[in-house]
Design an enzyme around this catalytic site. Structure first.
Site, PDB file in Angstrom:
ATOM      1  N   ILE A  11       0.824  -1.214   0.000  1.00 66.78           N
ATOM      2  CA  ILE A  11       0.000   0.000   0.000  1.00 66.78           C
ATOM      3  C   ILE A  11       0.860   1.267   0.000  1.00 66.78           C
ATOM      4  O   ILE A  11       0.420   2.309  -0.501  1.00 66.78           O
ATOM      5  CB  ILE A  11      -1.007  -0.018   1.172  1.00 66.78           C
ATOM      6  CG1 ILE A  11      -2.128   0.990   0.917  1.00 66.78           C
ATOM      7  CG2 ILE A  11      -0.321   0.216   2.510  1.00 66.78           C
ATOM      8  CD1 ILE A  11      -3.352   0.790   1.790  1.00 66.78           C
ATOM      9  N   GLY A  32       3.104  -4.129  10.654  1.00 61.60           N
ATOM     10  CA  GLY A  32       2.214  -4.289   9.501  1.00 61.60           C
ATOM     11  C   GLY A  32       2.153  -3.047   8.627  1.00 61.60           C
ATOM     12  O   GLY A  32       3.168  -2.408   8.344  1.00 61.60           O
ATOM     13  N   VAL A  33       0.951  -2.710   8.209  1.00 59.67           N
ATOM     14  CA  VAL A  33       0.716  -1.545   7.352  1.00 59.67           C
ATOM     15  C   VAL A  33       1.219  -0.272   8.045  1.00 59.67           C
ATOM     16  O   VAL A  33       1.868   0.586   7.428  1.00 59.67           O
ATOM     17  CB  VAL A  33      -0.795  -1.412   7.040  1.00 59.67           C
ATOM     18  CG1 VAL A  33      -1.105  -0.083   6.381  1.00 59.67           C
ATOM     19  CG2 VAL A  33      -1.256  -2.570   6.155  1.00 59.67           C
ATOM     20  N   ASP A  34       0.917  -0.166   9.315  1.00 58.80           N
ATOM     21  CA  ASP A  34       1.283   1.010  10.110  1.00 58.80           C
ATOM     22  C   ASP A  34       2.807   1.224  10.072  1.00 58.80           C
ATOM     23  O   ASP A  34       3.289   2.340   9.778  1.00 58.80           O
ATOM     24  CB  ASP A  34       0.793   0.756  11.553  1.00 58.80           C
ATOM     25  CG  ASP A  34       0.663   2.006  12.384  1.00 58.80           C
ATOM     26  OD1 ASP A  34       0.848   3.115  11.843  1.00 58.80           O
ATOM     27  OD2 ASP A  34       0.363   1.874  13.588  1.00 58.80           O
TER      28      ASP A  34
END
Ligand code: AR6
Length: 169
Positions: A11, A32-34
């Protein structure tokens, strides 16, 4: 009319108006994404998050809500941070997960964002089963009244991509 698109990948590599972060209520980072967003986006994002904690979100961002910051070095104008619910089996509340998508799109509308990239919120560290989370995500986006033109789900692995693709067929 909102178009839903799917991408398999990272992302933080998307070119969009807003990237949604699967954050935690502290807004101060995580894995993760964070972790990926803060790493690639650089310190300006965390600086904005700290300002939010020092002002309207002294106790943190509640689950199911969303708030925007700069996107720092990302190829986007904003990061919209949302806090997914931790999966708790039959005690889990799908409305809270749906709320993440709805609230993020409301923030996107306030900003004037027209393209928004979402991860599969709550499906990593927070343990929500992918098939169920994907159905909730797609239904929430389809039900939202928003001026966002493209909602792009960015799925990290092939299995997650397939689950979303099957739902959108
Ligand atoms: N791009 C797209 N998807 C990704 C990426 C990436 N770079 N990295 C992971 N995923 P998670 P959560 C997928 O754990 O479950 C953090 O520590 C991943 O495979 O990022 O909402 C926060 O600080 C999974 O399918 O978010 C919170 O404490 C999905 O993104 C907590 O984790 C979400 O996984 C939030 O947990």
């Amino acid at each position: 009319m909102t178009t839903i698109t799917l991408v398999q990948g990272d992302i933080t590599r998307q070119s969009v108006d807003a990237v949604v972060n699967a954050a935690n209520s502290s807004l101060l980072g995580g894995g993760g994404v964070d972790g990926a967003i803060h790493r690639r986006g650089g310190p300006a994002i965390l600086a904005d998050c700290r300002r939010l904690r020092a002002s309207q979100y002294g106790k943190g961002l509640p689950t199911g809500r969303a708030v925007a910051t700069t996107a720092g070095e990302l190829d986007a104008r904003w990061v919209i941070h949302t806090v997914g619910p931790v999966y708790q089996g039959s005690g889990s509340d799908p409305a809270l997960l749906a709320s993440c998508y709805r609230a993020s799109l409301e923030v996107a509308d306030e900003l004037g964002a027209r393209t928004v990239a979402f991860p599969a919120v709550s499906t990593g560290a927070y343990g929500w089963p992918m098939a169920d989370a994907a159905r909730i995500a797609v239904e929430a986006v389809r039900a939202a009244e928003t001026a966002v033109e493209e909602v792009r789900f960015v799925l990290f692995d092939e299995q997650a991509y397939r689950v979303f693709a099957e739902l959108l067929r």
